[in-house]
Design a protein around this motif. Sequence first.
Motif, PDB file in Angstrom:
ATOM      1  N   GLU A  64     -73.461  79.508   6.588  1.00 44.81           N
ATOM      2  CA  GLU A  64     -74.773  79.287   7.450  1.00 44.81           C
ATOM      3  C   GLU A  64     -75.468  77.835   7.064  1.00 44.81           C
ATOM      4  O   GLU A  64     -75.644  77.181   8.020  1.00 44.81           O
ATOM      5  N   ALA A  65     -75.090  77.461   5.796  1.00 39.65           N
ATOM      6  CA  ALA A  65     -75.747  76.023   5.327  1.00 39.65           C
ATOM      7  C   ALA A  65     -75.045  75.199   6.092  1.00 39.65           C
ATOM      8  O   ALA A  65     -75.426  74.269   6.447  1.00 39.65           O
ATOM      9  N   ASP A  66     -73.496  75.268   6.218  1.00 36.16           N
ATOM     10  CA  ASP A  66     -72.558  74.262   6.515  1.00 36.16           C
ATOM     11  C   ASP A  66     -73.043  74.390   8.179  1.00 36.16           C
ATOM     12  O   ASP A  66     -73.064  73.147   8.763  1.00 36.16           O
ATOM     13  N   LYS A  67     -73.215  75.277   8.971  1.00 34.94           N
ATOM     14  CA  LYS A  67     -73.349  75.347  10.428  1.00 34.94           C
ATOM     15  C   LYS A  67     -74.756  74.598  10.511  1.00 34.94           C
ATOM     16  O   LYS A  67     -74.914  73.761  11.538  1.00 34.94           O
ATOM     17  N   ALA A  68     -75.879  74.790   9.931  1.00 31.48           N
ATOM     18  CA  ALA A  68     -77.151  74.203   9.762  1.00 31.48           C
ATOM     19  C   ALA A  68     -76.802  72.448   9.601  1.00 31.48           C
ATOM     20  O   ALA A  68     -77.384  71.654  10.590  1.00 31.48           O
ATOM     21  N   LEU A  69     -75.964  72.080   8.649  1.00 31.95           N
ATOM     22  CA  LEU A  69     -75.834  70.820   8.460  1.00 31.95           C
ATOM     23  C   LEU A  69     -75.097  70.063   9.575  1.00 31.95           C
ATOM     24  O   LEU A  69     -75.253  69.067   9.999  1.00 31.95           O
ATOM     25  N   ASP A  70     -74.129  70.945  10.213  1.00 34.76           N
ATOM     26  CA  ASP A  70     -73.281  70.268  11.410  1.00 34.76           C
ATOM     27  C   ASP A  70     -74.312  70.297  12.657  1.00 34.76           C
ATOM     28  O   ASP A  70     -74.084  69.281  13.280  1.00 34.76           O
ATOM     29  N   LYS A  71     -75.139  71.123  12.656  1.00 36.12           N
ATOM     30  CA  LYS A  71     -76.196  70.845  13.933  1.00 36.12           C
ATOM     31  C   LYS A  71     -76.868  69.502  13.663  1.00 36.12           C
ATOM     32  O   LYS A  71     -77.120  68.987  14.814  1.00 36.12           O
ATOM     33  N   ILE A  72     -77.426  69.492  12.586  1.00 38.31           N
ATOM     34  CA  ILE A  72     -78.096  68.345  12.088  1.00 38.31           C
ATOM     35  C   ILE A  72     -77.511  66.921  12.548  1.00 38.31           C
ATOM     36  O   ILE A  72     -77.695  65.996  13.008  1.00 38.31           O
ATOM     37  N   ASP A  73     -76.003  66.985  12.005  1.00 38.83           N
ATOM     38  CA  ASP A  73     -75.228  65.831  12.112  1.00 38.83           C
ATOM     39  C   ASP A  73     -74.919  65.413  13.866  1.00 38.83           C
ATOM     40  O   ASP A  73     -75.167  64.273  14.231  1.00 38.83           O
ATOM     41  N   LYS A  74     -74.505  66.484  14.443  1.00 36.71           N
ATOM     42  CA  LYS A  74     -74.512  66.271  16.070  1.00 36.71           C
ATOM     43  C   LYS A  74     -75.867  65.942  16.567  1.00 36.71           C
ATOM     44  O   LYS A  74     -75.588  64.956  17.458  1.00 36.71           O
ATOM     45  N   ASN A  75     -76.753  66.364  16.165  1.00 35.28           N
ATOM     46  CA  ASN A  75     -78.214  65.799  16.654  1.00 35.28           C
ATOM     47  C   ASN A  75     -78.527  64.315  16.314  1.00 35.28           C
ATOM     48  O   ASN A  75     -78.902  63.433  17.043  1.00 35.28           O
ATOM     49  N   LEU A  76     -78.176  63.799  15.178  1.00 32.01           N
ATOM     50  CA  LEU A  76     -78.291  62.760  14.510  1.00 32.01           C
ATOM     51  C   LEU A  76     -77.370  61.647  15.356  1.00 32.01           C
ATOM     52  O   LEU A  76     -77.820  60.409  15.608  1.00 32.01           O
ATOM     53  N   ASN A  77     -76.147  62.375  15.475  1.00 28.16           N
ATOM     54  CA  ASN A  77     -75.318  61.295  16.363  1.00 28.16           C
ATOM     55  C   ASN A  77     -75.771  61.165  17.765  1.00 28.16           C
ATOM     56  O   ASN A  77     -75.780  59.654  18.352  1.00 28.16           O
ATOM     57  N   GLU A  78     -76.264  62.217  18.255  1.00 28.77           N
ATOM     58  CA  GLU A  78     -76.759  62.040  19.645  1.00 28.77           C
ATOM     59  C   GLU A  78     -77.885  60.893  19.713  1.00 28.77           C
ATOM     60  O   GLU A  78     -77.944  59.960  20.551  1.00 28.77           O
ATOM     61  N   ILE A  79     -78.824  61.173  18.782  1.00 30.27           N
ATOM     62  CA  ILE A  79     -80.034  60.230  18.774  1.00 30.27           C
ATOM     63  C   ILE A  79     -79.852  58.633  18.419  1.00 30.27           C
ATOM     64  O   ILE A  79     -80.137  57.749  19.087  1.00 30.27           O
ATOM     65  N   GLY A  80     -78.785  58.820  17.457  1.00 39.31           N
ATOM     66  CA  GLY A  80     -78.132  57.416  17.122  1.00 39.31           C
ATOM     67  C   GLY A  80     -77.599  56.753  18.119  1.00 39.31           C
ATOM     68  O   GLY A  80     -77.556  55.212  18.259  1.00 39.31           O
ATOM     69  N   ASP A  81     -76.947  57.340  19.138  1.00 33.72           N
ATOM     70  CA  ASP A  81     -76.202  56.750  20.200  1.00 33.72           C
ATOM     71  C   ASP A  81     -77.430  56.327  21.379  1.00 33.72           C
ATOM     72  O   ASP A  81     -76.886  55.223  22.115  1.00 33.72           O
ATOM     73  N   LYS A  82     -78.432  56.717  21.249  1.00 37.98           N
ATOM     74  CA  LYS A  82     -79.226  56.460  22.456  1.00 37.98           C
ATOM     75  C   LYS A  82     -80.488  55.516  21.982  1.00 37.98           C
ATOM     76  O   LYS A  82     -81.189  55.112  22.828  1.00 37.98           O
ATOM     77  N   THR A  83     -80.605  55.026  20.840  1.00 38.81           N
ATOM     78  CA  THR A  83     -81.571  54.257  20.520  1.00 38.81           C
ATOM     79  C   THR A  83     -81.020  52.890  19.995  1.00 38.81           C
ATOM     80  O   THR A  83     -79.975  52.720  19.459  1.00 38.81           O
ATOM     81  N   ASP A  84     -81.930  51.970  20.225  1.00 40.99           N
ATOM     82  CA  ASP A  84     -81.785  50.504  19.598  1.00 40.99           C
ATOM     83  C   ASP A  84     -83.013  50.200  18.868  1.00 40.99           C
ATOM     84  O   ASP A  84     -83.043  48.984  18.256  1.00 40.99           O
TER      85      ASP A  84
END
Length: 131
Positions: A64-84
């Motif tokens: 479960e901890a791995d799943k939660a970390l994966d969700k955070i990573d996915k969202n971080l990639n998304e926000i990192g791609d959208k901002t400058d």
Amino acid sequence: MPSRRRRTARIFIATAAVALVTPLAIGCSAVDKALDCVQTADAIARSAAELQQAVESAADNPLEADKALDKIDKNLNEIGDKTDDADVGKAVDDLTQAVDNVRQAIKDGDPAPDISPVTRATGELTKACKP
């Protein structure tokens, strides 16, 4: 002569309309970006809460901890791609490092890794996203 005046007036009106609408369109774009950022930061905060619960019950279900970390990573990639935005970029980098540290602690067998840096970095990201 009257047709030339009308044509000049039309050109002036068209130019003025473009001049008035352009800042609004740019302003909306900035607001849309900020809204996307806030929504993604909110999703990351929810994932951080899930991470807290997962870490508390890691002995029962370590995946479960791995799943939660994966969700955070996915969202971080998304926000990192959208901002400058530099502040958002720094907050994303800090949060990514905090997530990596928790992931490593879990791999190293730490039964209760410290996730307070994740929580703190999530708060910083939320602040950085505010318009």
